[in-house]
Design a protein around this motif. Structure first.
Motif, short mmCIF file in Angstrom:
data_model
loop_
_atom_site.label_atom_id
_atom_site.label_comp_id
_atom_site.label_asym_id
_atom_site.label_seq_id
_atom_site.Cartn_x
_atom_site.Cartn_y
_atom_site.Cartn_z
N VAL A 164 0.83 -1.20 0.00
CA VAL A 164 0.00 0.00 0.00
C VAL A 164 0.87 1.25 0.00
CG1 VAL A 164 -1.61 1.36 1.39
CG2 VAL A 164 -2.01 -1.09 1.05
N MET A 165 1.92 1.26 0.81
CA MET A 165 2.81 2.42 0.84
C MET A 165 3.53 2.60 -0.49
SD MET A 165 4.12 5.08 2.05
CE MET A 165 3.72 5.20 3.80
N THR A 166 3.96 1.50 -1.10
CA THR A 166 4.63 1.59 -2.40
C THR A 166 3.70 2.21 -3.43
OG1 THR A 166 6.03 -0.32 -1.92
CG2 THR A 166 5.73 0.26 -4.24
N ALA A 167 2.45 1.75 -3.44
CA ALA A 167 1.48 2.29 -4.40
C ALA A 167 1.18 3.75 -4.12
CB ALA A 167 0.19 1.47 -4.34
N PHE A 168 1.08 4.12 -2.85
CA PHE A 168 0.80 5.51 -2.50
C PHE A 168 1.97 6.41 -2.91
CE2 PHE A 168 1.28 9.07 0.44
CZ PHE A 168 0.05 9.71 0.27
N ALA A 170 4.09 5.99 -5.23
CA ALA A 170 4.11 6.14 -6.69
C ALA A 170 3.06 7.14 -7.16
CB ALA A 170 3.89 4.78 -7.36
N SER A 171 1.92 7.18 -6.45
CA SER A 171 0.83 8.06 -6.87
C SER A 171 1.12 9.53 -6.60
CB SER A 171 -0.47 7.65 -6.16
OG SER A 171 -0.42 7.98 -4.78
N VAL A 172 2.05 9.83 -5.68
CA VAL A 172 2.34 11.23 -5.35
C VAL A 172 3.76 11.63 -5.75
CG1 VAL A 172 0.70 11.23 -3.45
CG2 VAL A 172 3.09 10.63 -3.01
N ALA A 173 4.46 10.73 -6.43
CA ALA A 173 5.85 11.00 -6.80
C ALA A 173 5.94 12.22 -7.72
CB ALA A 173 6.45 9.78 -7.50
N ASP A 179 -2.79 18.35 1.88
CA ASP A 179 -2.92 18.08 3.31
C ASP A 179 -3.61 16.74 3.55
OD1 ASP A 179 -1.72 20.47 3.88
OD2 ASP A 179 -3.60 21.56 4.26
N ALA A 180 -4.61 16.44 2.74
CA ALA A 180 -5.32 15.17 2.89
C ALA A 180 -4.38 14.00 2.60
CB ALA A 180 -6.52 15.13 1.95
N GLU A 181 -3.52 14.15 1.60
CA GLU A 181 -2.58 13.09 1.27
C GLU A 181 -1.54 12.90 2.36
OE1 GLU A 181 -2.64 13.19 -3.63
OE2 GLU A 181 -1.38 14.60 -2.51
N ARG A 182 -1.14 13.98 3.01
CA ARG A 182 -0.19 13.86 4.12
C ARG A 182 -0.82 13.10 5.28
NH1 ARG A 182 4.32 16.69 3.30
NH2 ARG A 182 4.29 18.39 1.77
N ILE A 183 -2.09 13.38 5.53
CA ILE A 183 -2.80 12.64 6.58
C ILE A 183 -2.89 11.16 6.20
CG2 ILE A 183 -5.04 12.33 7.70
CD1 ILE A 183 -5.42 15.37 7.45
N ALA A 187 -1.24 7.83 8.11
CA ALA A 187 -2.03 6.66 8.48
C ALA A 187 -1.40 5.38 7.93
CB ALA A 187 -3.46 6.81 7.96
N ILE A 188 -0.93 5.44 6.69
CA ILE A 188 -0.30 4.27 6.09
C ILE A 188 0.99 3.93 6.82
CG2 ILE A 188 0.75 3.35 3.99
CD1 ILE A 188 -1.17 5.10 2.38
N GLU A 189 1.76 4.94 7.20
CA GLU A 189 3.00 4.69 7.94
C GLU A 189 2.71 4.05 9.29
OE1 GLU A 189 5.02 8.42 8.15
OE2 GLU A 189 5.99 8.18 6.18
#
Length: 258
Positions: A164-168, A170-173, A179-183, A187-189
């Motif tokens: 999940v973290m790998t996919a996330f 890649a999606s923000v690279a 702010d929502a993505e940082r939250i 959560a993923i971390e």
């Protein structure tokens, strides 16, 4: 060691929903993913790998509300688990009263995570997607009853969180996160840390589980150090031990497959 100050831990603002309300929402959402995994998938096939990736994505979505447990925030990061609370109480880091307050909440959270993992068939799909990494059992072995090793399910959950973290990532690279993505990243971390801790806290009960745990340690080393992790691991404490254990596991696998 003095106990943790939890006096403000259970004060819920008017806009915060109760534990029962959150749990009810989660239970209502579980049926959504019941048919995500096909009944029959060829081990190691592209379809199995695609189903595994889809399950990981759904796991991330459905587990996200379970990070909304500020009561379980650990002082050093991550979240309290039932096992961690027991150890902390035994070590005198928290009081019995604090344990009694937090344990039901941690147990509820772990139950919900386990239900999500079960509904999405995470363990099954992980094995099918990574079938090439395991030795093939003989017909004689296949007829013998086998007891599932608890560490395998823990590893599957951790692998899911890492995917999940790998996919996330890649999606923000290449761009600035919202702010929502940082939250979401936080959560993923937290899920990464919690599932890793669960693996390290689980004692394998079978030879298969012990071998899987060694491979998992190598997997984490590669995540930490990159493709040349073997060279870098030798510079770390216990790196040589990890490499020796991995070599022993690989040699045993080759002998069984010969």
């Amino acid at each position: 060691m003095p106990s943790l100050n939890l006096s403000n831990l259970f004060r819920r603002g008017a806009d915060r929903r109760s534990l029962k309300e959150r749990a009810a929402d989660l239970r209502a959402s579980f049926s959504a993913g019941r048919s995500l995994a096909p009944a029959q998938l060829a081990p190691g096939s592209a379809e199995a790998k695609a189903a595994w990736r889809a399950a990981c994505h759904q796991h991330s979505i459905r587990a996200l509300p379970l990070h909304d447990y500020p009561e379980l925030n650990h002082p050093t990061g991550g979240a309290w688990t039932t096992r961690g609370l027991m150890r902390a109480m035994e070590a005198g880091e928290i009081t019995v009263a604090e344990f009694a307050q937090l344990q039901p909440i941690a147990s509820e959270r772990e139950l919900r995570l386990a239900e999500i993992t079960h509904e999405l068939r995470i363990g099954e799909l992980f094995a099918l997607a990574h079938a090439d990494e395991y030795p093939v059992a003989s017909d004689q072995d296949a007829s013998a009853p086998r007891t599932p090793d608890p560490v395998l399910a823990a590893i599957a959950s951790s692998q899911s969180a890492e995917a999940v973290m790998t996919a996330f990532a890649a999606s923000v690279a290449g761009r600035r996160m919202t702010d929502a993505e940082r939250i979401q990243e936080d959560a993923i971390e937290r899920d990464q840390r919690a599932t890793r801790a669960a693996v390290w806290a689980t004692v394998p009960t079978t030879a298969e589980g012990r071998a899987a745990l060694v491979r998992y340690a190598a997997f984490q080393a590669e995540l930490a150090f990159g493709a040349d992790w073997r060279a870098k691991a030798r510079q770390e404490f216990c790196g040589d031990f990890l490499l020796a254990a991995l070599a022993a596991v690989e040699a045993e696998t080759e002998r069984e497959g010969a």
